[in-house]
Design an enzyme around this catalytic site. Structure first.
Site, PDB file in Angstrom:
ATOM      1  N   TYR A 189       0.776  -1.149   0.010  1.00 33.59           N
ATOM      2  CA  TYR A 189      -0.071   0.104  -0.147  1.00 33.59           C
ATOM      3  C   TYR A 189       0.919   1.166  -0.049  1.00 33.59           C
ATOM      4  O   TYR A 189       1.713   1.200   0.810  1.00 33.59           O
ATOM      5  CB  TYR A 189      -1.013   0.114   1.200  1.00 33.59           C
ATOM      6  CG  TYR A 189      -1.772   1.201   1.379  1.00 33.59           C
ATOM      7  CD1 TYR A 189      -2.779   1.427   0.526  1.00 33.59           C
ATOM      8  CD2 TYR A 189      -1.847   2.027   2.506  1.00 33.59           C
ATOM      9  CE1 TYR A 189      -3.737   2.328   0.479  1.00 33.59           C
ATOM     10  CE2 TYR A 189      -2.490   3.079   2.492  1.00 33.59           C
ATOM     11  CZ  TYR A 189      -3.546   3.193   1.581  1.00 33.59           C
ATOM     12  OH  TYR A 189      -4.505   4.395   1.720  1.00 33.59           O
ATOM     13  N   LYS A 222       3.375   8.463   9.386  1.00 34.92           N
ATOM     14  CA  LYS A 222       3.099   7.743  10.670  1.00 34.92           C
ATOM     15  C   LYS A 222       4.072   8.097  11.997  1.00 34.92           C
ATOM     16  O   LYS A 222       3.856   9.153  12.354  1.00 34.92           O
ATOM     17  CB  LYS A 222       3.044   6.262  10.488  1.00 34.92           C
ATOM     18  CG  LYS A 222       1.809   5.935   9.405  1.00 34.92           C
ATOM     19  CD  LYS A 222       1.360   4.679   9.401  1.00 34.92           C
ATOM     20  CE  LYS A 222       0.240   4.506   8.407  1.00 34.92           C
ATOM     21  NZ  LYS A 222       0.255   3.836   7.135  1.00 34.92           N
ATOM     22  N   ASP A 236       9.281   2.968   0.443  1.00 37.73           N
ATOM     23  CA  ASP A 236       7.966   3.197   1.254  1.00 37.73           C
ATOM     24  C   ASP A 236       8.091   2.978   2.640  1.00 37.73           C
ATOM     25  O   ASP A 236       7.799   1.933   2.965  1.00 37.73           O
ATOM     26  CB  ASP A 236       6.643   3.050   0.531  1.00 37.73           C
ATOM     27  CG  ASP A 236       5.587   3.639   1.265  1.00 37.73           C
ATOM     28  OD1 ASP A 236       5.708   4.071   2.493  1.00 37.73           O
ATOM     29  OD2 ASP A 236       4.268   3.764   0.794  1.00 37.73           O
TER      30      ASP A 236
END
Ligand code: PLP
Length: 427
Positions: free
Chosen positions: A149, A265, A237
């Site tokens: 993702y 995050k 990522d």
């Protein structure tokens, strides 16, 4: 019964209200419990490893905002950095010391990452990294891996794992064919063939949006080699792995240096943030010094950078050792609980991250992850744990996030509950 308190609102009542004014009642799909059944709980507050819902029920929380709060909820060092920053103003539209400080903290820890640009989300970071990679190489094709993702931008949502996967939507409606015609999807853990038509390969160095799938030993080094051979930029990522699998994230952990990174995050300490970075010659193509446009009204927000800097300044080698010990205790406890109950399950741990897969075999890619999820055992496990006050993510493709606020007692209670739930599942 002396304490005749006022009626406390129930989760069901709140969800009804939410569904009237917010599509599906939530602002991010996985929160709606569609993949596990039942009504989502509405959080009133969090403290450390715990969440408290509006009805007053307490949960040991392994969602931890999908990894955004590594120190736990409402850590005093972070909340005071946030309130100090907020008291000076919430956003200015002008540069601040806080942005410089956070960027310095990131580049000091991530070898080879010379510069970063801050955004407000991981989605923006990945989207902008791809634009920059296309501009740098003058090529259009990108390759992503099945089940990884990278946020919900048009070009990257294909085969996106996480919430997209648990809703059974392979991609998404509303994405024009043109937006994905230059996106190639390949199976995780297999080094794809590349050529000079590719601008970039984007990968989660440890896949944490299809449960938790570690890279095979030679996957990342071989991928690095193949990218270099074809002049393709390698983008890690690290929105989840960054500052979670170790002080320098996954690239430092594996000793494999990509050309570009995405972060999010952890680096925002629970505030909205993202960042992308890379080698200087690539990053200097960004406006205002280069031709690649990228911007954001709230990018580098002073509250987010203050929270992020507080967190990164606290994390050190010992933090990661402590985190890994906790993750190990939880993973081995869960493994034992399942095996003693006769439930076939794989508790896959990599460093400080954990994923739970039901089934006989370990999972190495998205196809295998989907096969495990199709056994449909996760919803029962989830519901059993939730009723015992332990909140795992409401979807089978999410990782289990252990944080520095989880105590040994939290973990042991979790394992005891898992043993009971596994026993019931076996019946
Ligand atoms: C969460 C996540 C994103 C998207 O970040 P948002 O802040 O939700 O937009 C991108 N990549 C990975 C690996 C993620 O886990």
């Amino acid at each position: 019964m002396s304490a005749q308190r006022g009626h406390r609102i129930t989760n069901e009542e709140l969800f009804d209200r939410a569904c009237k004014v917010i599509p599906g009642g939530v602002n991010s799909p996985v929160r709606a419990f569609k993949a596990v059944g039942g009504t989502p709980f509405f959080v009133a507050k969090g403290k450390g490893s715990y969440l408290f819902d509006e009805s007053g029920k307490r949960y040991v929380d392994y969602i931890q905002s999908y990894g955004a709060v590594i120190l736990g909820h409402a850590d005093g060092r972070v909340t005071s950095a946030v309130s100090r920053a907020a008291s000076r103003g919430t956003t200015y539209g002008a540069p601040t010391l806080g942005e410089v400080a956070l960027a310095e903290l990131i580049v000091a820890r991530v070898k080879g990452c010379d510069m970063v640009r801050l955004t407000s989300s991981g989605t923006e970071a990945a989207m902008s990294a791809v634009r920059l990679a296309r501009a740098f190489t003058g090529r259009e094709k990108i390759l992503k891996f099945d089940g990884c993702y990278h946020g919900h931008s048009d070009a990257l949502l294909v085969a996106g794992g996480s919430g997209v996967a648990s809703l059974g939507i392979p991609d998404s409606a509303g994405i024009p064919r043109g937006a994905v015609e230059n996106t190639v999807v390949a199976p995780y853990n297999e080094v794809p063939s590349l050529d000079s038509s590719y601008a970039a390969v984007i990968v989660e160095p440890v896949a944490a949006n299809m449960g938790l799938v570690a890279p095979k030993a030679d996957f990342l080094p071989e991928l690095r080699k193949r990218c270099t051979e074809s002049g393709v930029l390698l983008i890690f990522d690290e929105v989840i792995t960054g500052f979670r699998v170790g002080p320098g994230g996954a690239s430092v952990y594996f000793g494999v240096q990509p050309d570009m990174w995405c972060f999010g995050k952890v680096i925002g300490g629970g505030m909205p943030i993202g960042a992308f970075g890379g080698r200087r010659e690539i990053m200097e193509l960004l406006a205002p010094i280069g031709p690649v446009y990228q911007a954001g009204t709230l990018s580098g927000n002073p509250i987010a950078t203050a929270a992020g800097a507080a967190v990164l300044s606290i994390l050190n080698e010992e933090s990661y050792e402590a985190l890994e010990r906790r993750a190990e205790r939880l993973a081995s406890g869960l493994t034992k609980a399942f095996s003693e109950a006769g439930i076939e399950a794989q508790v896959q741990r990599f460093s400080t991250l954990i994923g739970i897969f039901f089934g006989k075999e370990g999972v190495t890619n998205y196809l295998e992850a989907k096969a495990s999820v199709s056994l449909d055992l996760y919803p029962g496990f989830f519901a059993g744990m939730l009723s015992r006050g332990i909140a795992f993510a409401p979807g089978p493709y999410e990782a289990v996030f252990v944080g520095l606020s989880h105590s040994t007692e939290d973990i042991d209670r979790t394992v005891e509950a898992a043993a009971e739930v596994a026993g019931q599942m076996a019946k």
